[in-house]
Design a protein around this motif. Structure first.
Motif, PDB file in Angstrom:
ATOM      1  N   ALA A   1       8.893 -17.188 -11.909  1.00 29.82           N
ATOM      2  CA  ALA A   1       8.135 -17.729 -11.812  1.00 29.82           C
ATOM      3  C   ALA A   1       7.803 -18.962 -12.692  1.00 29.82           C
ATOM      4  N   SER A   2       8.889 -19.039 -13.843  1.00 27.63           N
ATOM      5  CA  SER A   2       9.694 -20.795 -13.917  1.00 27.63           C
ATOM      6  C   SER A   2       9.275 -21.561 -13.257  1.00 27.63           C
ATOM      7  N   GLY A   3      10.658 -21.191 -12.143  1.00 25.98           N
ATOM      8  CA  GLY A   3      11.047 -22.632 -10.976  1.00 25.98           C
ATOM      9  C   GLY A   3       9.499 -22.559  -9.656  1.00 25.98           C
ATOM     10  N   ILE A   4       8.854 -21.985 -10.042  1.00 22.84           N
ATOM     11  CA  ILE A   4       7.647 -22.060  -8.805  1.00 22.84           C
ATOM     12  C   ILE A   4       6.728 -23.065  -9.959  1.00 22.84           C
ATOM     13  N   ARG A   5       6.373 -22.620 -11.163  1.00 25.20           N
ATOM     14  CA  ARG A   5       5.639 -23.345 -12.029  1.00 25.20           C
ATOM     15  C   ARG A   5       6.625 -25.505 -11.878  1.00 25.20           C
TER      16      ARG A   5
ATOM     17  N   ASP B   1      -2.652 -25.033  -7.435  1.00 26.42           N
ATOM     18  CA  ASP B   1      -3.029 -24.426  -7.895  1.00 26.42           C
ATOM     19  C   ASP B   1      -2.796 -23.043  -7.902  1.00 26.42           C
ATOM     20  N   LEU B   2      -2.944 -22.875  -6.612  1.00 23.03           N
ATOM     21  CA  LEU B   2      -3.071 -21.181  -6.391  1.00 23.03           C
ATOM     22  C   LEU B   2      -2.116 -20.953  -6.386  1.00 23.03           C
ATOM     23  N   VAL B   3      -0.505 -21.657  -5.774  1.00 25.85           N
ATOM     24  CA  VAL B   3       0.650 -20.899  -6.495  1.00 25.85           C
ATOM     25  C   VAL B   3       0.523 -20.956  -8.124  1.00 25.85           C
TER      26      VAL B   3
ATOM     27  N   ALA C   1       1.701 -17.297 -10.026  1.00 22.63           N
ATOM     28  CA  ALA C   1       2.890 -16.984 -10.759  1.00 22.63           C
ATOM     29  C   ALA C   1       2.653 -16.631 -12.264  1.00 22.63           C
ATOM     30  N   ASP C   2       1.571 -17.088 -12.674  1.00 21.44           N
ATOM     31  CA  ASP C   2       0.465 -16.361 -14.383  1.00 21.44           C
ATOM     32  C   ASP C   2       0.919 -14.973 -13.694  1.00 21.44           C
ATOM     33  N   ALA C   3       0.118 -14.393 -12.240  1.00 25.98           N
ATOM     34  CA  ALA C   3      -0.291 -13.189 -12.141  1.00 25.98           C
ATOM     35  C   ALA C   3       0.803 -12.469 -11.841  1.00 25.98           C
ATOM     36  N   LEU C   4       1.422 -13.268 -11.422  1.00 27.46           N
ATOM     37  CA  LEU C   4       2.846 -12.350 -11.339  1.00 27.46           C
ATOM     38  C   LEU C   4       3.811 -11.868 -12.778  1.00 27.46           C
TER      39      LEU C   4
END
Length: 141
Positions: A53-57, A104-106, A110-113
């Motif tokens: 999730a951090s990598g996605i952000r 924004d969707l991604v 990541a937040d939902a994950l």
């Protein structure tokens, strides 16, 4: 219920508990103590999910800061007298809005994950605590 019936029922229940304890203690790994269960590793790890999730952000933040479309915008504004200039600007602006919307969707995903992982870990820890409590009850039975 007569005294004899009640007494026989209590003896039968005590025998069932004793047999259950004997089966637990003779099982592979033996009857583990409450202290050992408290330190048991149930494999609850949130690090891998948090890392992804951090990598996605990080990737979406870096992508937002890059402006590969600036060249197309510059071409449209530097040739403002051309009919294609306004169309190019409109196209670039629409494309950038779409990319930011997808970004924004991604980030929402990541937040939902992360939130789902937190809930799952909490539920797993709750289940583990229930298993520990049940094992202590069985040991004392």
């Amino acid at each position: 219920m007569s005294f004899d019936d009640e007494w026989n029922q209590l003896v039968a229940e005590a025998n069932r508990r004793r047999e259950a304890r004997t089966r637990l203690e003779s099982a592979e790994g033996g009857g583990r103590g409450g202290a050992e269960l408290a330190d048991a590793d149930f494999g609850l790890e949130d690090g891998p999910v948090r890392s992804k999730a951090s990598g996605i952000r990080t990737a979406t933040t870096e992508a937002r800061s890059k402006s590969k479309l600036a060249d197309a915008r510059a071409a449209g504004t530097s040739h403002s007298g051309w009919l294609a200039g306004a169309a190019s600007d409109g196209c670039v602006n629409a494309w950038q809005r779409r990319l930011h919307g997808l970004s924004d969707l991604v980030e929402d995903a990541a937040d939902a994950l992360t939130e789902a992982m937190d809930q799952q870990i909490d539920q797993d820890r709750s289940t583990a605590a229930g298993l520990r409590a049940s094992s202590r009850w069985l040991e004392g039975a």
